[in-house]
Write a protein that holds these residues in place. Sequence first.
Motif, PDB file in Angstrom:
ATOM      1  N   ARG A 523      62.276  -8.442 112.626  1.00  0.00           N
ATOM      2  CA  ARG A 523      61.682  -7.154 112.034  1.00  0.00           C
ATOM      3  C   ARG A 523      60.469  -7.432 111.319  1.00  0.00           C
ATOM      4  NH1 ARG A 523      63.970  -2.253 109.319  1.00  0.00           N
ATOM      5  NH2 ARG A 523      61.911  -1.613 109.253  1.00  0.00           N
ATOM      6  N   LEU A 524      60.741  -8.402 110.422  1.00  0.00           N
ATOM      7  CA  LEU A 524      59.727  -8.845 109.619  1.00  0.00           C
ATOM      8  C   LEU A 524      58.484  -9.461 110.058  1.00  0.00           C
ATOM      9  CD1 LEU A 524      62.162 -10.266 106.808  1.00  0.00           C
ATOM     10  CD2 LEU A 524      60.833  -8.329 106.466  1.00  0.00           C
ATOM     11  N   ALA A 525      58.762 -10.581 111.099  1.00  0.00           N
ATOM     12  CA  ALA A 525      58.067 -11.105 111.773  1.00  0.00           C
ATOM     13  C   ALA A 525      57.201 -10.142 112.650  1.00  0.00           C
ATOM     14  CB  ALA A 525      58.449 -12.059 112.951  1.00  0.00           C
ATOM     15  N   ALA A 526      57.516  -9.134 112.962  1.00  0.00           N
ATOM     16  CA  ALA A 526      56.792  -7.930 113.555  1.00  0.00           C
ATOM     17  C   ALA A 526      55.881  -7.329 112.666  1.00  0.00           C
ATOM     18  CB  ALA A 526      57.712  -6.922 114.357  1.00  0.00           C
ATOM     19  N   MET A 527      56.147  -7.479 111.523  1.00  0.00           N
ATOM     20  CA  MET A 527      55.311  -6.936 110.605  1.00  0.00           C
ATOM     21  C   MET A 527      54.203  -7.933 109.858  1.00  0.00           C
ATOM     22  SD  MET A 527      58.022  -4.632 108.391  1.00  0.00           S
ATOM     23  CE  MET A 527      58.707  -3.439 108.987  1.00  0.00           C
ATOM     24  N   GLY A 528      54.340  -9.030 110.565  1.00  0.00           N
ATOM     25  CA  GLY A 528      53.364 -10.244 110.226  1.00  0.00           C
ATOM     26  C   GLY A 528      54.051 -11.104 109.061  1.00  0.00           C
ATOM     27  N   LEU A 529      55.233 -10.980 108.697  1.00  0.00           N
ATOM     28  CA  LEU A 529      55.834 -11.741 107.498  1.00  0.00           C
ATOM     29  C   LEU A 529      56.806 -13.053 108.343  1.00  0.00           C
ATOM     30  CD1 LEU A 529      57.034  -8.601 105.278  1.00  0.00           C
ATOM     31  CD2 LEU A 529      55.140 -10.523 104.777  1.00  0.00           C
ATOM     32  N   SER A 530      56.408 -14.090 107.809  1.00  0.00           N
ATOM     33  CA  SER A 530      56.789 -15.033 108.347  1.00  0.00           C
ATOM     34  C   SER A 530      57.901 -15.597 107.583  1.00  0.00           C
ATOM     35  CB  SER A 530      55.892 -16.355 108.289  1.00  0.00           C
ATOM     36  OG  SER A 530      56.364 -17.623 108.422  1.00  0.00           O
ATOM     37  N   THR A 531      59.083 -15.554 108.566  1.00  0.00           N
ATOM     38  CA  THR A 531      60.411 -15.807 107.627  1.00  0.00           C
ATOM     39  C   THR A 531      61.450 -16.988 108.057  1.00  0.00           C
ATOM     40  OG1 THR A 531      60.616 -13.182 107.581  1.00  0.00           O
ATOM     41  CG2 THR A 531      62.461 -14.315 107.311  1.00  0.00           C
ATOM     42  N   THR A 532      61.831 -17.549 107.181  1.00  0.00           N
ATOM     43  CA  THR A 532      62.565 -18.601 107.364  1.00  0.00           C
ATOM     44  C   THR A 532      64.215 -18.145 107.371  1.00  0.00           C
ATOM     45  OG1 THR A 532      61.317 -20.305 106.216  1.00  0.00           O
ATOM     46  CG2 THR A 532      63.706 -20.797 106.665  1.00  0.00           C
ATOM     47  N   VAL A 533      65.150 -18.807 108.408  1.00  0.00           N
ATOM     48  CA  VAL A 533      66.455 -18.294 108.210  1.00  0.00           C
ATOM     49  C   VAL A 533      67.293 -19.244 108.075  1.00  0.00           C
ATOM     50  CG1 VAL A 533      68.296 -16.979 109.384  1.00  0.00           C
ATOM     51  CG2 VAL A 533      65.927 -16.123 109.835  1.00  0.00           C
ATOM     52  N   ALA A 534      68.150 -19.498 107.253  1.00  0.00           N
ATOM     53  CA  ALA A 534      68.930 -20.514 107.138  1.00  0.00           C
ATOM     54  C   ALA A 534      70.473 -20.167 107.155  1.00  0.00           C
ATOM     55  CB  ALA A 534      68.545 -21.359 105.756  1.00  0.00           C
ATOM     56  N   ASP A 535      71.296 -21.132 107.380  1.00  0.00           N
ATOM     57  CA  ASP A 535      72.819 -20.662 107.414  1.00  0.00           C
ATOM     58  C   ASP A 535      73.370 -21.776 106.309  1.00  0.00           C
ATOM     59  OD1 ASP A 535      75.358 -20.569 107.906  1.00  0.00           O
ATOM     60  OD2 ASP A 535      75.286 -21.477 109.796  1.00  0.00           O
ATOM     61  N   ALA A 536      73.976 -21.543 105.298  1.00  0.00           N
ATOM     62  CA  ALA A 536      74.337 -22.294 104.300  1.00  0.00           C
ATOM     63  C   ALA A 536      75.559 -22.966 104.558  1.00  0.00           C
ATOM     64  CB  ALA A 536      74.657 -21.481 102.915  1.00  0.00           C
TER      65      ALA A 536
END
Length: 638
Positions: A523-536
Motif C-alpha cells: 500500500r505504501l509503495a503504491a503511494m510512492g513510499l519505499s518501505t523495508t520489511v524485516a522479520d525480527a
Amino acid sequence: MPATPLLDTIRTPADLRALEHRRLQELADEVRAEMIEAVSLTGGHLGAGLGVVELTVALHYCFDTPRDILIWDVGHQAYPHKILTGRRDRMRTIRQGGGLSGFTKRSESEYDPFGAAHAATSISAALGFCVARDLRGDDNHVIAVIGDGSMSAGMAYEAMNNAAETTKRLIVVLNDNDMSIAPPVGGMSAYLTKLVTSRTYRKVRETAKKVTEALGAPIHDVAKKAEEYARTLVTGGTFFEELGFHYLGPFDGHDMNQLTRILANAKLYKDHPVLIHIVTKKGKGYPPAENAADKYHGVAKFNVVTGEQAKAKPGPPSYTKVFGQTLIRLAEQDDKIIGVTAAMPSGTGLDLFAERFPSRMYDVGIAEQHAVTFAAGLAADGMKPFAAIYSTFLQRGYDQVVHDVAIQGLPVRFAIDRAGLVGADGATHAGAFDIGYLGALPGFVVMAAADEAELAHMVATCAAIDDAPSAVRYPRGEALGVPIPDELAPLAIGKGRVVREGTTIALLSYGARLADALKAADRLAAMGLSTTVADARFAKPLDEDLIRRLAREHEVLITIEEGAVGGFGAFVLHFLAKEGALDCGLRIRTLTLPDRFQDQDSPAAQIAEAGLDADSIAAAALTALGRDALTGEGEARA
Ligand SMILES: Cc1ncc(C[n+]2csc(CCOP(=O)(O)OP(=O)(O)O)c2C)c(N)n1
C-alpha cells in the motif's frame, strides 16, 4: 426450534423455584434441547454443558441464587446456567463479537459472581466468598462446581487444604464425568473411579439408607446418616475427609430426585465444608456427543439431526499440526526429545507425537506449574523436553519458568501455541503476555514464527539449543500455505532477516503479523513510499545490528507484534534509547495489542480492533511521516 413450553415461563431462577418438583426433569429436557439447538448454530462448548443440565436445574431449585453464590469452574459448562439466568435470548450470540461470553463473566450477569475460563479456580474463589460472608455475619450458601479433570490442577488442592480451617460452610460439587478434554490422567482420577465403582460401597450405602429410613428419621437425616454409615463401614474416611470435608457420594448426577435431595441435605452441614461427588456423562442426552471420543467438548456448527460438524474449508494445516509434525521429524533423529502437555494433547498437536512415540510423551493433567518443573527436571538430566503449552496457560507456570528453568539456565523448550488473539475464546484465552514475560528473563531465547516454514525452523532451533531455555510462539489457526523445507536448519541465534528492502519506512515485524506488514508495504509503495520489511525472528536476543541499521537508514521505524504493551516494541525502544539512537529524531512507533482486554470476536475483527491489520500498519507509518493516514497525502521529510 424445540418445543419449550415450560422453559418459556422461566425468566429467572425464581420462576424455576416456583415449579412443582415433579416438573424439574421436564424443564431439564427442554434446557438440553435448547442448548443443542443454540450451539448447533454457533459452535462452542457442548459436551460439558449437556452433562450438567440436571445439576444446573437442581442447583437453582435448591439454592437461592444469586444470593447464594454459585461458581462454575472453567465456566465452559455454564450454557444451561446462562439459559436459566436471563440470557436465553442471547444464547445464539455466544462467543461472537458483542455477544455472550463462552464462559462465566461477572460483567455479564449477577448470576455469575465470579468469572472463569482457566481451570481449578472455583474452590479458592468460593472460599473467599465464604470468608466474606462469615465476616459479614451473613448466612448465604456458597457452592463451587468443579470437574474431575480440573481436580488434577494444584490450585484445587491448595484450596481444599485451606478450606476446613477457613470456613465451616462451603459446598463443593465434584462433577465426575471421567473426562477432561482428553481422558483424564493421574492418581486422583484413578481414585475417583475407585470410589465410583466400589460396589460394596454403593451397596452398603443403600443398606444403610434403608436401615435409617426404617428407624423413621426425617428425610435429610436419612441421607446424611446413610452416607456416614457407608463411609465408616467401607472406606474408613476418604481423601476428602482427611482434608476436613464431609464427603457425600457418589451420586447419579442425572437423577433429579437424588440431586435435589442431596443438595437440600448439604445445606444442613454447618460444621465442615461438604464435598458432593456426582457422576455424570459428558454429552448426556445427545447421542452424537455421548458417542464421540471427545464427547463434543468443543464443536463447530453442526447438524442437529446427524451431529455432523461443519468442516473447515480445505486449506493449509494449522500451526498446531505443523508443530506436532515437525517435532516428530526431529524426534526421529533424536531420542532425547520428549513431549510434555498439560491436558491438551490434541490442542497442542502432541497427540500426533503420542501416536508415533507413546513412551516419550507425557500428559501431566491440568498442571502447567508441574509440567514446567517436570520438564526442567528432564532437562537437568540431559533430556530435551518440549513443553507445549498455550500462551495463556503458561501464565500459570510463570514462577516455575523463572525459578526452575531460567535461573538454572535449563534447556527446556517451550512451544507456545495460541500466541496472540484467539477469536471466540476471548480475553481469558488470548496469548497476550508471553513476549513480555519471557523476554524479561535473562538467558532465554525467545522466538516468534512468521509462517509455518519459520515455525519448523524455530522448532529445530529449539532442539539444537542445549545450553539455555528457548521458546517459540505461533498463532491459533490455519498457517499460510508456505512449503516446509525438507532440511530443517537451526537459525542463527539473535538474527532477523530483511524480507524487502526500501528506503523511507521500516516495518519491523515480530511473528505472524509479517504477512500484513508486507501488505501494508504494498500500500505504501503504491503511494510512492519505499518501505523495508524485516522479520525480527527473535525478541531475545535482539538483532541489534539489524535494529541499528533500520533506525539509521529510515525516517520511520514501526515495530509490529501481536502481544501486549511491554513486549517486543518495548525491548526495541529500550535498546535504541540505550544506544542514544532516539536522540536524532527517528520517528518510531510500536504497534501492540491495546492496553485493555479484548472481548471475543472474529479473528479478523479482533486484529482490526487492535490496529494490527495491514491498513492500520500503513496508517501508522503514514501518520508517523506526517501524512494523511488514509490518502497518504502530505510531504515526506527530505
Ligand atoms: C489452566 C488451564 N489449563 C487448561 C485448560 C483447558 N481446558 C479447558 S476445559 C478442560 C478440561 C476440564 O475437564 P473437567 O474439569 O473434568 O470438565 P469437563 O469438561 O469434563 O466438564 C481443559 C483442560 C484450562 N481451561 N485451564
